[in-house]
Design a protein around this motif. Structure first.
Motif, short mmCIF file in Angstrom:
data_model
loop_
_atom_site.label_atom_id
_atom_site.label_comp_id
_atom_site.label_asym_id
_atom_site.label_seq_id
_atom_site.Cartn_x
_atom_site.Cartn_y
_atom_site.Cartn_z
N SER A 161 -6.22 10.53 -4.40
CA SER A 161 -7.40 9.82 -3.51
C SER A 161 -6.91 8.47 -2.74
N ILE A 162 -6.32 7.59 -3.56
CA ILE A 162 -5.93 6.56 -3.05
C ILE A 162 -4.72 6.56 -2.27
N SER A 163 -3.69 7.63 -2.54
CA SER A 163 -2.61 7.90 -1.81
C SER A 163 -2.90 8.48 -0.56
N ARG A 164 -4.04 9.21 -0.52
CA ARG A 164 -4.54 9.87 0.83
C ARG A 164 -4.94 8.87 1.73
N CYS A 170 5.10 22.07 -6.86
CA CYS A 170 4.46 21.95 -5.38
C CYS A 170 5.26 20.69 -4.76
N VAL A 171 5.08 20.66 -3.46
CA VAL A 171 5.59 19.53 -2.70
C VAL A 171 4.55 18.65 -2.13
N PHE A 172 4.40 17.50 -2.48
CA PHE A 172 3.48 16.42 -1.83
C PHE A 172 4.07 15.70 -0.45
N THR A 173 3.69 15.80 0.44
CA THR A 173 4.36 15.21 1.47
C THR A 173 3.57 13.88 2.18
N LEU A 174 4.05 12.68 2.28
CA LEU A 174 3.35 11.59 2.80
C LEU A 174 4.02 11.57 4.17
N ILE A 199 0.81 -1.12 0.21
CA ILE A 199 0.02 0.07 -0.23
C ILE A 199 0.92 1.15 -0.08
N LEU A 200 2.04 1.35 0.90
CA LEU A 200 2.64 2.47 0.73
C LEU A 200 3.57 2.57 -0.45
N VAL A 201 4.05 1.60 -1.20
CA VAL A 201 4.80 1.57 -2.22
C VAL A 201 3.73 2.42 -3.30
N ALA A 202 2.43 2.05 -3.19
CA ALA A 202 1.47 2.48 -4.31
C ALA A 202 1.08 3.82 -3.96
N ALA A 203 1.17 4.41 -2.89
CA ALA A 203 1.02 5.81 -2.58
C ALA A 203 2.17 6.32 -2.94
N VAL A 204 3.41 6.13 -2.69
CA VAL A 204 4.74 6.92 -2.95
C VAL A 204 4.63 6.93 -4.65
N SER A 205 4.44 5.80 -5.23
CA SER A 205 4.45 5.76 -6.65
C SER A 205 3.45 6.59 -7.21
N ASP A 251 -0.63 10.93 6.85
CA ASP A 251 -1.48 11.63 6.13
C ASP A 251 -0.62 12.23 5.00
N ILE A 252 -1.48 12.91 4.20
CA ILE A 252 -0.72 13.71 2.93
C ILE A 252 -1.18 14.82 2.80
N ARG A 253 -0.27 15.84 2.65
CA ARG A 253 -0.30 17.37 2.50
C ARG A 253 0.17 17.76 1.14
N VAL A 254 -0.06 18.99 0.84
CA VAL A 254 0.40 19.51 -0.33
C VAL A 254 0.93 20.87 0.11
N ARG A 255 2.09 21.47 -0.66
CA ARG A 255 2.45 22.94 -0.35
C ARG A 255 2.73 23.59 -1.60
N ASP A 256 2.20 24.58 -2.10
CA ASP A 256 2.32 25.13 -3.38
C ASP A 256 3.76 25.91 -3.28
N LEU A 257 4.15 25.89 -4.38
CA LEU A 257 5.59 26.86 -4.66
C LEU A 257 5.13 27.96 -5.98
N PRO A 258 4.35 28.66 -5.62
CA PRO A 258 3.82 29.47 -6.54
C PRO A 258 4.82 29.82 -7.91
#
Length: 166
Positions: free
Chosen positions: A133-136, A156-160, A62-68, A145-152
């Motif tokens: 959705s699956i990753s979250r 962006c940076v998605f963080t698991l 499941i975690l490999v799928a999320a990061v992938s 959890d997963i969050r996203v940070r915008d780099l205008p």
């Protein structure tokens, strides 16, 4: 798509095989396929990993799928010759899988909608809109959890974010 679907079914069914996982091994497993995807899209891809002793406890598949999934999105939306990176900083209690891309940034105030099923942004509609959705769900099924940070204007940076196994 099949790996995502299997992970999604396993998450929804509560089927998880929790085991200690060396973060460096999980990163290496993801990196194998990611390098090929990055090359096929003409992208630069870099991986920076933590010490071999750092572990998490979770379901490896499941975690490999999320990061992938997160990496596939980064590759999909990064401009040709752009850069995507995967870093895994760790603290005393947390391990972060940070995927940074060069997608140009996110629309203002619309980050939470990215995680809805079948949500698609941009002109490339090659997916079905389930990856984030699956990753979250995968993150939450493994205590994170997963969050996203915008780099205008850049990306962006998605963080698991997962608990560290001590």
């Amino acid at each position: 798509l099949i790996d995502r679907s299997i992970a999604d079914v396993r998450i929804d069914a509560g089927i998880a095989r929790l085991e200690p996982i060396a973060v460096v091994e999980l990163s290496e497993e993801v990196e194998i396929g990611a390098v090929l995807q990055a090359q096929a899209r003409g992208l630069h891809f870099a991986v920076t990993c933590v010490d071999r002793a750092v572990t998490i406890k979770g379901d490896r598949q499941i975690l490999v799928a999320a990061v992938s999934n997160l990496l596939q999105n980064a590759f999909k939306f990064t401009r040709k010759q752009g850069h995507v990176s995967l870093t895994t900083p760790a603290s005393a209690g947390r391990v972060l899988f940070e995927i940074e891309d060069e997608c140009g940034g996110l629309p203002s105030g619309r980050t939470e909608g990215l995680f809805r099923s079948f949500e698609q942004r941009g002109s490339d509609r090659s997916g079905v809109g389930l990856g984030l959705s699956i990753s979250r769900k995968a993150a939450r099924a493994n205590g994170g959890d997963i969050r996203v940070r915008d780099l205008p204007g850049k990306g962006c940076v998605f963080t698991l974010d997962l608990p560290r196994h001590l």
